[in-house]
Structures are given as C-alpha cells and as structure tokens.
Design an enzyme around this catalytic site. Structure first.
Site, PDB file in Angstrom:
ATOM      1  N   ASP A  34      78.399  61.191  41.517  1.00  0.00           N
ATOM      2  CA  ASP A  34      77.648  60.974  41.212  1.00  0.00           C
ATOM      3  C   ASP A  34      77.866  59.625  40.993  1.00  0.00           C
ATOM      4  O   ASP A  34      79.126  58.795  40.886  1.00  0.00           O
ATOM      5  CB  ASP A  34      77.804  61.267  39.267  1.00  0.00           C
ATOM      6  CG  ASP A  34      76.525  61.103  38.232  1.00  0.00           C
ATOM      7  OD1 ASP A  34      75.840  61.793  38.000  1.00  0.00           O
ATOM      8  OD2 ASP A  34      76.332  59.976  37.996  1.00  0.00           O
ATOM      9  N   ASP A  60      76.261  56.290  44.730  1.00  0.00           N
ATOM     10  CA  ASP A  60      74.826  56.587  44.482  1.00  0.00           C
ATOM     11  C   ASP A  60      73.638  57.326  46.056  1.00  0.00           C
ATOM     12  O   ASP A  60      73.799  56.885  46.853  1.00  0.00           O
ATOM     13  CB  ASP A  60      74.412  55.300  44.436  1.00  0.00           C
ATOM     14  CG  ASP A  60      72.679  54.606  44.160  1.00  0.00           C
ATOM     15  OD1 ASP A  60      72.259  56.149  44.343  1.00  0.00           O
ATOM     16  OD2 ASP A  60      72.203  54.105  43.586  1.00  0.00           O
ATOM     17  N   VAL A  61      73.099  57.774  45.374  1.00  0.00           N
ATOM     18  CA  VAL A  61      72.287  58.536  45.816  1.00  0.00           C
ATOM     19  C   VAL A  61      71.170  57.361  47.771  1.00  0.00           C
ATOM     20  O   VAL A  61      71.349  58.153  48.315  1.00  0.00           O
ATOM     21  CB  VAL A  61      71.636  60.781  45.760  1.00  0.00           C
ATOM     22  CG1 VAL A  61      72.053  61.035  45.192  1.00  0.00           C
ATOM     23  CG2 VAL A  61      71.032  59.083  44.805  1.00  0.00           C
ATOM     24  N   ASN A  87      70.461  67.686  42.981  1.00  0.00           N
ATOM     25  CA  ASN A  87      70.307  67.584  42.282  1.00  0.00           C
ATOM     26  C   ASN A  87      69.603  66.159  41.491  1.00  0.00           C
ATOM     27  O   ASN A  87      68.554  65.911  40.188  1.00  0.00           O
ATOM     28  CB  ASN A  87      71.496  67.929  41.759  1.00  0.00           C
ATOM     29  CG  ASN A  87      70.622  68.033  40.227  1.00  0.00           C
ATOM     30  OD1 ASN A  87      69.886  68.937  39.264  1.00  0.00           O
ATOM     31  ND2 ASN A  87      71.782  66.998  39.049  1.00  0.00           N
ATOM     32  N   TYR A 152      55.850  60.376  39.986  1.00  0.00           N
ATOM     33  CA  TYR A 152      56.820  61.939  39.597  1.00  0.00           C
ATOM     34  C   TYR A 152      56.394  63.187  39.875  1.00  0.00           C
ATOM     35  O   TYR A 152      56.727  63.174  41.245  1.00  0.00           O
ATOM     36  CB  TYR A 152      56.886  62.175  38.017  1.00  0.00           C
ATOM     37  CG  TYR A 152      58.201  63.162  37.811  1.00  0.00           C
ATOM     38  CD1 TYR A 152      59.500  62.488  38.335  1.00  0.00           C
ATOM     39  CD2 TYR A 152      58.368  64.161  37.252  1.00  0.00           C
ATOM     40  CE1 TYR A 152      60.866  63.582  38.094  1.00  0.00           C
ATOM     41  CE2 TYR A 152      58.816  64.943  36.994  1.00  0.00           C
ATOM     42  CZ  TYR A 152      59.917  64.462  37.171  1.00  0.00           C
ATOM     43  OH  TYR A 152      61.189  65.626  37.221  1.00  0.00           O
TER      44      TYR A 152
END
Length: 268
Positions: A34, A60-61, A87, A152
């Site tokens: 995370d 950070d993804v 996720n 989105y």
C-alpha cells in the site's frame, strides 16, 4: 518448514484489501502492499498480533519498479508467491462532459496499469515456480456500464477483458487467472476518487452507505471462490442478477440504464 501459501494483496491498508488480509492470514502468509505507509504498518501489526505471518511493503501500484521490488522482497523472505490479488483502485464519477483529464488518467494508471504491473512482476516468479494465481479486482460497473461513471466503467471493462485474455494465455504456464466484479459495498471508495464533482461524490457516498454487503462479507466470498479459480467472481447476489439480466435481455437492460441516466441528468 512453513508450507502455507504466500499471498500478496495490493491496496491492503483499507477497505476490501484489509478485509481480505484479515481473513487470509489463517491459511496464508500475507504480504500487504500500500502507498499509505502508516495505515499499512498498523494493519500489518494488527495481523501479527492476531497470529499472522505478515510482511508490509510500501509502494505505489502505478510504479512498476515498486511492484517488482515488492515481489523480490517476498521471494527473499518466503521463496515463493502463490496468489496475487490486484485490489488497489480509484473511482471516478460525473457527467461525461465534466470528466477532466485527471478523471481518465488516474484511474487508468491505478486500476489498469497497476494490475498490469502487478501481474508482470508476479509472473517472473510464478513462471519459475510453474504455478500461481492472479486475481484482478475490477467492479460490476465494468460489466453493466451504469451512466455517470464513464471513465470508471471504461477502466473496469478493460481490466475484465485483460483478465480474460490472460486466463487463456497463461494457462499453459500453470497460472490461473480470475477477475472479481463486486457491486458497491460500504467502504472509503468515495475518498479515493479522481476529479469527482461534489454532487457525484455525494451520490456515491449515499450508495455506499445503503449497500447491503459489508467488505468482510465480500472478502469471505472472494477467498472461498479462489480454490476453484473461476474466471469471473461475482461475490454478491445482486451483482450476479444484474449480469444475468444484461446478458439475457440486453435491450431491456439498456432501457433501465437510460432511465437511470435521465434521473441523473435532471440534477446536473
């Protein structure tokens, strides 16, 4: 020797990610990834106190380097990675013409490219193992395409199709792929929105509060489905019904979405 499988969860400090971690520690060694370092470390400590074997990884993804370094640390610590759950995600909402560049780019970097980077990093180790499971968390919106959330919807639709493509391509390597498509549930998703106007944020807040399933319930159903590795995991009854309605009567479903759009537009 510890034979528990190893699971990596991104976006693990809050919401569904934390709920997944809390319920996975009985049967897994869990790595939490995370960008919120304080919350991530607090979550890891709580899980250790509960008897779990946990590793917190700050990153950070949207950075492939961060995810590759995370997998390398997992390999050094435990020597394996059995399950990756991508996720981490951002929401975006608002009328199409009001969605700015940030509303398109930020969810794409996190929701789609974050999953791409996570899968690529995990694949390096999973290929050597000859097995593994990649789980991408999208959203029901990617299947049902509700109005007022165009960016989105587009990101989640892309993530669903990516998962379907990988499920076929990676099966020959012994790697299974699933995509989770939950409907709304109470969470802090409204706090992780890109460029949303005040009205759209308020609408999402109300919808989250009214949602019947908790993050814990959704997490339990996801984890229960993983051993069979279905391609699509819809962890809520209403989500399954909505998907069936769209497939069986697409024209009628579209009319329902148009009516929803008319109600939204009356207040914009």
């Amino acid at each position: 020797m510890n034979s528990k499988p190893v699971m990596l969860i991104t976006g693990a400090a809050h919401g569904l990610g934390r709920a997944l971690a809390e319920r996975a520690i009985d049967g897994h060694r869990v790595a939490l990834f995370d960008r919120d370092e304080a919350a991530g470390r607090a979550t890891a400590e709580a899980l250790r106190l509960a008897g779990g074997e946990v590793l917190f990884l700050h990153g950070d993804v949207s950075s492939e380097r961060d995810l590759r370094q995370a997998v390398e640390r997992i390999q050094r610590r435990w020597g394996r990675l059995d399950v990756l759950i991508n996720n981490a995600g951002l929401a975006a909402a608002g009328p199409f013409e009001a969605l700015d560049e940030q509303s398109w780019e930020a969810p794409w970097r996190v929701n789609v490219m974050g999953a791409v980077y996570g899968c690529r990093a995990a694949l390096t180790l999973m290929k050597r193992q000859g097995h593994g499971q990649l789980v991408n968390v999208a959203a029901l919106a990617g299947l049902t395409a509700p109005p007022g959330m165009a960016s989105y919807v587009a990101c989640n639709a892309a993530l669903i199709r990516l998962s379907e493509a990988l499920a076929a391509e990676l099966s020959v390597l012994g790697i299974r792929v699933s995509v989770v498509c939950p409907d709304l549930f109470p969470s802090d998703l409204d706090q992780r929105m890109a460029g949303a106007d005040a009205l759209s944020r308020a609408r999402l807040q109300r919808a989250l509060r009214r949602a019947p399933d908790s993050a814990g319930q959704v997490a339990e159903r996801i984890l229960a489905a993983l051993p069979k590795a279905p391609l699509h995991i819809l962890p809520q009854r209403e989500a399954k019904k909505a998907w069936r309605r769209k497939r069986r009567r697409p024209a009628r479903f579209l009319e329902a979405m148009k009516e929803k759009a008319r109600r939204l537009r009356r207040h914009t």
